[in-house]
Design a protein around this motif. Structure first.
Motif, PDB file in Angstrom:
ATOM      1  N   PHE A  90       0.806  -1.222   0.000  1.00 33.15           N
ATOM      2  CA  PHE A  90       0.000   0.000   0.000  1.00 33.15           C
ATOM      3  C   PHE A  90       0.840   1.273   0.000  1.00 33.15           C
ATOM      4  CE2 PHE A  90      -3.174  -2.965   1.858  1.00 33.15           C
ATOM      5  CZ  PHE A  90      -4.233  -2.703   1.003  1.00 33.15           C
ATOM      6  N   GLY A  91       2.133   1.167   0.370  1.00 30.23           N
ATOM      7  CA  GLY A  91       2.958   2.362   0.469  1.00 30.23           C
ATOM      8  C   GLY A  91       2.605   3.200   1.676  1.00 30.23           C
ATOM      9  N   ILE A  92       2.139   2.555   2.743  1.00 33.18           N
ATOM     10  CA  ILE A  92       1.732   3.253   3.975  1.00 33.18           C
ATOM     11  C   ILE A  92       2.708   2.874   5.083  1.00 33.18           C
ATOM     12  CG2 ILE A  92      -0.090   3.468   5.719  1.00 33.18           C
ATOM     13  CD1 ILE A  92      -2.110   2.892   3.484  1.00 33.18           C
ATOM     14  N   GLU A  93       3.172   3.872   5.842  1.00 34.61           N
ATOM     15  CA  GLU A  93       4.253   3.622   6.792  1.00 34.61           C
ATOM     16  C   GLU A  93       3.823   2.823   8.013  1.00 34.61           C
ATOM     17  OE1 GLU A  93       5.824   7.289   8.122  1.00 34.61           O
ATOM     18  OE2 GLU A  93       3.927   8.106   8.831  1.00 34.61           O
ATOM     19  N   LYS A  94       2.576   2.956   8.446  1.00 34.78           N
ATOM     20  CA  LYS A  94       2.106   2.224   9.622  1.00 34.78           C
ATOM     21  C   LYS A  94       0.749   1.595   9.326  1.00 34.78           C
ATOM     22  CE  LYS A  94       4.387   4.712  13.403  1.00 34.78           C
ATOM     23  NZ  LYS A  94       4.166   5.481  14.657  1.00 34.78           N
ATOM     24  N   ILE A  95       0.666   0.283   9.492  1.00 31.39           N
ATOM     25  CA  ILE A  95      -0.608  -0.413   9.333  1.00 31.39           C
ATOM     26  C   ILE A  95      -0.821  -1.266  10.576  1.00 31.39           C
ATOM     27  CG2 ILE A  95      -1.917  -2.111   8.001  1.00 31.39           C
ATOM     28  CD1 ILE A  95      -0.494  -1.198   5.517  1.00 31.39           C
ATOM     29  N   GLY A  96      -1.943  -1.050  11.232  1.00 32.57           N
ATOM     30  CA  GLY A  96      -2.246  -1.785  12.452  1.00 32.57           C
ATOM     31  C   GLY A  96      -2.778  -3.172  12.155  1.00 32.57           C
ATOM     32  N   ILE A  97      -2.729  -4.032  13.165  1.00 35.99           N
ATOM     33  CA  ILE A  97      -3.113  -5.429  12.938  1.00 35.99           C
ATOM     34  C   ILE A  97      -4.613  -5.593  12.719  1.00 35.99           C
ATOM     35  CG2 ILE A  97      -1.135  -6.320  14.212  1.00 35.99           C
ATOM     36  CD1 ILE A  97      -3.029  -6.849  16.570  1.00 35.99           C
ATOM     37  N   HIS A  98      -5.410  -4.572  13.079  1.00 34.14           N
ATOM     38  CA  HIS A  98      -6.856  -4.666  12.883  1.00 34.14           C
ATOM     39  C   HIS A  98      -7.355  -3.766  11.745  1.00 34.14           C
ATOM     40  CE1 HIS A  98      -7.180  -7.213  16.340  1.00 34.14           C
ATOM     41  NE2 HIS A  98      -6.726  -6.283  17.169  1.00 34.14           N
ATOM     42  N   ASP A  99      -6.441  -3.088  11.044  1.00 32.16           N
ATOM     43  CA  ASP A  99      -6.839  -2.230   9.923  1.00 32.16           C
ATOM     44  C   ASP A  99      -7.380  -3.088   8.784  1.00 32.16           C
ATOM     45  OD1 ASP A  99      -5.936  -0.186  11.447  1.00 32.16           O
ATOM     46  OD2 ASP A  99      -4.114   0.201  10.290  1.00 32.16           O
ATOM     47  N   ASN A 100      -8.507  -2.653   8.212  1.00 30.62           N
ATOM     48  CA  ASN A 100      -9.167  -3.439   7.172  1.00 30.62           C
ATOM     49  C   ASN A 100      -8.514  -3.232   5.808  1.00 30.62           C
ATOM     50  OD1 ASN A 100     -11.486  -3.632   4.936  1.00 30.62           O
ATOM     51  ND2 ASN A 100     -11.981  -5.017   6.626  1.00 30.62           N
ATOM     52  N   PHE A 101      -8.263  -4.327   5.113  1.00 32.23           N
ATOM     53  CA  PHE A 101      -7.609  -4.311   3.802  1.00 32.23           C
ATOM     54  C   PHE A 101      -8.344  -3.406   2.819  1.00 32.23           C
ATOM     55  CE2 PHE A 101      -7.411  -6.137  -0.503  1.00 32.23           C
ATOM     56  CZ  PHE A 101      -6.043  -6.148  -0.734  1.00 32.23           C
ATOM     57  N   PHE A 102      -9.659  -3.488   2.784  1.00 35.54           N
ATOM     58  CA  PHE A 102     -10.442  -2.727   1.810  1.00 35.54           C
ATOM     59  C   PHE A 102     -10.554  -1.259   2.204  1.00 35.54           C
ATOM     60  CE2 PHE A 102     -11.797  -7.146   1.411  1.00 35.54           C
ATOM     61  CZ  PHE A 102     -11.568  -7.345   0.059  1.00 35.54           C
ATOM     62  N   GLU A 103     -10.562  -0.979   3.496  1.00 36.62           N
ATOM     63  CA  GLU A 103     -10.598   0.412   3.938  1.00 36.62           C
ATOM     64  C   GLU A 103      -9.279   1.109   3.620  1.00 36.62           C
ATOM     65  OE1 GLU A 103     -11.902   3.010   7.895  1.00 36.62           O
ATOM     66  OE2 GLU A 103     -11.783   0.825   8.004  1.00 36.62           O
ATOM     67  N   LEU A 104      -8.203   0.339   3.550  1.00 32.16           N
ATOM     68  CA  LEU A 104      -6.899   0.888   3.180  1.00 32.16           C
ATOM     69  C   LEU A 104      -6.801   1.179   1.683  1.00 32.16           C
ATOM     70  CD1 LEU A 104      -4.656  -1.452   5.349  1.00 32.16           C
ATOM     71  CD2 LEU A 104      -4.749   1.038   5.565  1.00 32.16           C
ATOM     72  N   GLY A 105      -7.784   0.702   0.909  1.00 29.04           N
ATOM     73  CA  GLY A 105      -7.769   0.922  -0.538  1.00 29.04           C
ATOM     74  C   GLY A 105      -7.578  -0.340  -1.346  1.00 29.04           C
ATOM     75  N   GLY A 106      -7.660  -1.494  -0.692  1.00 29.11           N
ATOM     76  CA  GLY A 106      -7.465  -2.757  -1.389  1.00 29.11           C
ATOM     77  C   GLY A 106      -8.644  -3.133  -2.265  1.00 29.11           C
ATOM     78  N   HIS A 107      -8.387  -3.995  -3.247  1.00 37.05           N
ATOM     79  CA  HIS A 107      -9.429  -4.526  -4.123  1.00 37.05           C
ATOM     80  C   HIS A 107      -9.042  -5.957  -4.478  1.00 37.05           C
ATOM     81  CE1 HIS A 107      -6.470  -3.629  -7.243  1.00 37.05           C
ATOM     82  NE2 HIS A 107      -6.445  -2.385  -6.800  1.00 37.05           N
ATOM     83  N   SER A 108      -9.868  -6.636  -5.260  1.00 39.83           N
ATOM     84  CA  SER A 108      -9.658  -8.066  -5.503  1.00 39.83           C
ATOM     85  C   SER A 108      -8.342  -8.359  -6.218  1.00 39.83           C
ATOM     86  CB  SER A 108     -10.829  -8.647  -6.302  1.00 39.83           C
ATOM     87  OG  SER A 108     -10.964  -7.984  -7.547  1.00 39.83           O
ATOM     88  N   LEU A 109      -7.936  -7.487  -7.160  1.00 40.35           N
ATOM     89  CA  LEU A 109      -6.674  -7.718  -7.861  1.00 40.35           C
ATOM     90  C   LEU A 109      -5.487  -7.565  -6.912  1.00 40.35           C
ATOM     91  CD1 LEU A 109      -7.365  -5.841 -11.207  1.00 40.35           C
ATOM     92  CD2 LEU A 109      -7.151  -8.299 -10.888  1.00 40.35           C
ATOM     93  N   LEU A 110      -5.567  -6.574  -6.031  1.00 44.84           N
ATOM     94  CA  LEU A 110      -4.506  -6.376  -5.050  1.00 44.84           C
ATOM     95  C   LEU A 110      -4.496  -7.523  -4.040  1.00 44.84           C
ATOM     96  CD1 LEU A 110      -2.459  -4.074  -4.914  1.00 44.84           C
ATOM     97  CD2 LEU A 110      -3.827  -3.026  -3.120  1.00 44.84           C
ATOM     98  N   ALA A 111      -5.685  -8.052  -3.743  1.00 44.62           N
ATOM     99  CA  ALA A 111      -5.773  -9.192  -2.825  1.00 44.62           C
ATOM    100  C   ALA A 111      -5.071 -10.410  -3.410  1.00 44.62           C
ATOM    101  CB  ALA A 111      -7.239  -9.514  -2.537  1.00 44.62           C
ATOM    102  N   THR A 112      -5.219 -10.612  -4.717  1.00 49.00           N
ATOM    103  CA  THR A 112      -4.537 -11.728  -5.381  1.00 49.00           C
ATOM    104  C   THR A 112      -3.029 -11.569  -5.280  1.00 49.00           C
ATOM    105  OG1 THR A 112      -6.368 -11.940  -6.946  1.00 49.00           O
ATOM    106  CG2 THR A 112      -4.278 -12.963  -7.560  1.00 49.00           C
ATOM    107  N   GLN A 113      -2.545 -10.346  -5.483  1.00 48.47           N
ATOM    108  CA  GLN A 113      -1.110 -10.084  -5.364  1.00 48.47           C
ATOM    109  C   GLN A 113      -0.640 -10.343  -3.933  1.00 48.47           C
ATOM    110  OE1 GLN A 113       0.047  -6.128  -6.484  1.00 48.47           O
ATOM    111  NE2 GLN A 113       2.195  -6.451  -6.050  1.00 48.47           N
ATOM    112  N   LEU A 114      -1.419  -9.897  -2.960  1.00 46.32           N
ATOM    113  CA  LEU A 114      -1.057 -10.089  -1.557  1.00 46.32           C
ATOM    114  C   LEU A 114      -0.994 -11.569  -1.197  1.00 46.32           C
ATOM    115  CD1 LEU A 114      -0.555  -9.040   1.317  1.00 46.32           C
ATOM    116  CD2 LEU A 114      -3.029  -8.899   1.609  1.00 46.32           C
ATOM    117  N   LEU A 115      -1.990 -12.344  -1.636  1.00 48.45           N
ATOM    118  CA  LEU A 115      -2.013 -13.768  -1.318  1.00 48.45           C
ATOM    119  C   LEU A 115      -0.805 -14.489  -1.904  1.00 48.45           C
ATOM    120  CD1 LEU A 115      -5.714 -15.000  -1.536  1.00 48.45           C
ATOM    121  CD2 LEU A 115      -4.353 -14.408   0.451  1.00 48.45           C
TER     122      LEU A 115
END
Length: 606
Positions: free
Chosen positions: A92-117
């Motif tokens: 995401f290019g974000i310096e701090k991400i908490g353990i409960h921060d939601n992937f989609f609220e951070l700007g994620g989508h299905s294509l990015l989810a595939t890359q993450l997995l």
């Protein structure tokens, strides 16, 4: 002031947006946190840069501040949480991400989810994480639970070897059917034993879990399958037969194709088409093309160049292949899902989702020319130079010539790779299934693609100014990346940037066809440049391919290093009969006869 440091909340952002709409100012600057503090921090960073900070710090990633989210920031605590958080931060290019921060609220989508997995599966190869399970646990803490849940399970034995060890085809079918029933029952959340082996699984959600099934088959059986193959075999019964047949075939390639005579390449060298200049046609500004055969490493080169701020390197465009935007759109929607096509359009054009939807549906949008569509992309790129990497262009010399017709003095990067590596990768990934409607000899097809593409590029280059054409070998690119990339930057007349050496970092534009294994890498692997030395094809390449490979500077193994067909010994009567019809013998029969003669040296009958 403490509230300002944490940024604004989404609800506050909506209120501010409504206020902006009700004022008459021509320009409005919005900051999600204390603007003066951010300006001061940026000025401080510039001052540090001017004080000659180290190269390592210069090349490091720039991360944005954590946005205002509905969850409070809770820092990662365990090693696993820290590892996963680091992957998310780079994604995401974000310096701090908490353990409960939601992937989609951070700007994620299905294509990015595939890359993450794919990144997570590389770090935790034994973890069972499906796309659906991730969507339901879309936080770092949720992912940790999924990994921990799957890891305590007993490690699976080598399923591929178990399959190959089955004593009969029937036992293999039983083994694979049991595997598929367990996997699909879990992925589709079916009741165990309640679905017939002849039931069509598409209405039960097969399309949604296809990415997970494709991953499982690749991991467990080393079998690369494509979505259309799963949909074509959408029952347990058909899918079982398909998997058994393909796994068996892939593990006996030498035996199957080494004993077959390769089809003739039917190679007819073509001539460069005569260039006719249309003075009334205004050309687009210059751009860059990467020409290569498929599986030559062009995705890696594109990712490298995409790290340069002066270049715009979207996913494979494929535009030159088509005569109209309508035909290109139709092909895109046939090849990819609508979601992927829309995502690609947004990346290439900078248009919002609604505008991209209109491009897909409006007849007027599709009636424009391919050159006009390139212009749309170039306008969005702005001062950056557009780079088009589409290996398929090289299959047709006329397609390559379109680049000269549409653009003012474009530049060309010719990427070439050893034929053994290209052919092996082509066959291993079953690309003939993706590109051919009929059954073909995969080695013959892969060789023909390598030969056709490289021959066409060589031919095309004969009429191009040497100052606009630059050759790169894949083997040197991965073994000496800095040297090659510095040479490329000089050719493109741009400054060298250290970030070019970090192709898998930062914001990657990865949609499109490209390399199916692109997510499995995290650094440039020099060993891949030596891989051709370990490859043994089941038969010799054709003379025309050997000639071109030699001209390109590649070493090729001698006849003795090529896998040979096993020959059965002949008895003396058979040998005598063959001698009587020597002129009618095939090469294989002559080889068999000579072998028998040497074995029975001194035998009077022979």
């Amino acid at each position: 002031m403490e509230a300002l440091k944490k940024g604004i909340k989404p609800q506050e952002g909506m209120k501010i947006f409504n206020r902006i709409l009700n004022i008459s100012q021509p320009h409005v600057l919005v900051s999600t946190s204390d603007l003066q503090r951010r300006i001061t921090e940026q000025v401080d960073q510039w001052q540090v840069s001017e004080e000659n900070i180290s190269e390592k710090e210069t090349a490091s990633e720039t991360f944005y501040a954590r946005p205002g989210l509905s969850t409070e920031y809770i820092a990662p605590r365990t090693e696993m949480e820290k590892t996963i958080a680091e992957i998310w931060q780079k994604l995401f290019g974000i310096e701090k991400i908490g353990i409960h921060d939601n992937f989609f609220e951070l700007g994620g989508h299905s294509l990015l989810a595939t890359q993450l997995l794919n990144k997570l599966r590389k770090v935790y190869p034994k973890a069972e994480i499906s796309l659906q399970a991730f969507f339901e646990n879309a936080s770092i803490a949720g992912v940790v639970k999924l990994i921990q849940k799957s890891y305590p399970q007993k490690e699976q034995d080598n399923l591929l070897q178990k399959f190959l060890n089955q004593p009969s085809p029937r036992e293999k079918r039983i083994f694979v059917q049991g595997y598929l029933q367990n996997k699909l029952t879990e992925l589709l959340r079916l009741e165990s034993g309640r679905v017939s082996t002849k039931t069509n699984l598409v209405p039960l959600g097969l399309k949604k879990i296809m990415p997970d099934l494709i991953w499982e088959l690749k991991r467990d059986f080393n079998l690369r399958v494509y979505p259309f193959e799963i949909l074509k075999n959408s029952t347990f019964e058909k899918l079982t037969e398909f998997v058994c047949a393909e796994v068996d075939r892939l593990n006996h390639l030498d035996k199957i194709y080494g004993s077959m005579t390769a089809p003739a390449l039917e190679w007819e060298p073509v001539k460069v088409p005569v260039r006719t200049s249309n003075k009334s046609l205004k050309k687009n500004e210059s751009m860059i093309f990467i020409f290569s055969a498929p599986r030559s490493g062009s995705t890696l080169l594109r990712l490298m160049l995409s790290r340069h701020p002066s270049l715009f390197c979207p996913p494979e465009l494929g535009l030159l292949t088509f005569d109209s935007v309508q035909a290109w759109f139709d092909n895109q929607l046939k090849t990819f899902s609508k979601e992927v096509v829309l995502h690609n359009l947004k990346i290439c054009t900078g248009l919002d989702h609604e505008s991209c939807q209109k491009l897909l549906t409006k007849t007027s949008s599709k009636s424009g020319s391919i050159q006009d569509f390139y212009k749309l992309i170039q306008d969005y790129a702005g001062t950056r130079t557009l780079v088009d990497k589409t290996p398929g262009y090289a299959m047709d010399i006329n397609t390559l010539m379109k680049a000269e017709q549409f653009f003012e003095n474009p530049k060309y990067i010719y990427l070439v790779r050893h034929p053994y590596s290209v052919i092996e990768s082509f066959v291993r990934n079953r690309f003939e299934k993706l590109l051919c409607e009929e059954e073909v000899d995969p080695y013959w097809f892969a060789e023909k693609v390598w030969l056709t593409c490289n021959y066409n590029i060589q031919l095309f280059s004969q009429n191009i100014d040497v100052n606009r054409f630059y050759k790169v070998t894949y083997e040197t690119l991965v073994s000496q990346p800095e040297k090659v990339l510095r040479g490329l930057c000089e050719f493109l007349q741009i400054d060298f940037d250290e970030r070019l050496l970090q192709p898998y970092e930062g914001d990657q534009m990865v949609a499109g066809i490209g390399d199916p294994d692109v997510f499995q890498h995290d650094k440039i692997d020099a060993n891949l440049g030596e891989k051709w030395k370990t490859i043994r094809l089941p038969r010799m390449l054709s003379d025309i391919t050997l000639k071109l490979a030699t001209e390109l500077g590649y070493q090729l193994p001698s006849e003795k290093n090529v896998v040979k067909k096993e020959t059965k010994p002949l008895d003396s009567d058979q040998a005598q009969k063959l001698l009587e019809t020597l002129d009618e013998l095939s090469d294989e029969e002559v080889e068999s006869l000579l072998s028998q003669m040497l074995t029975n040296e001194g035998n009077e009958t022979v």
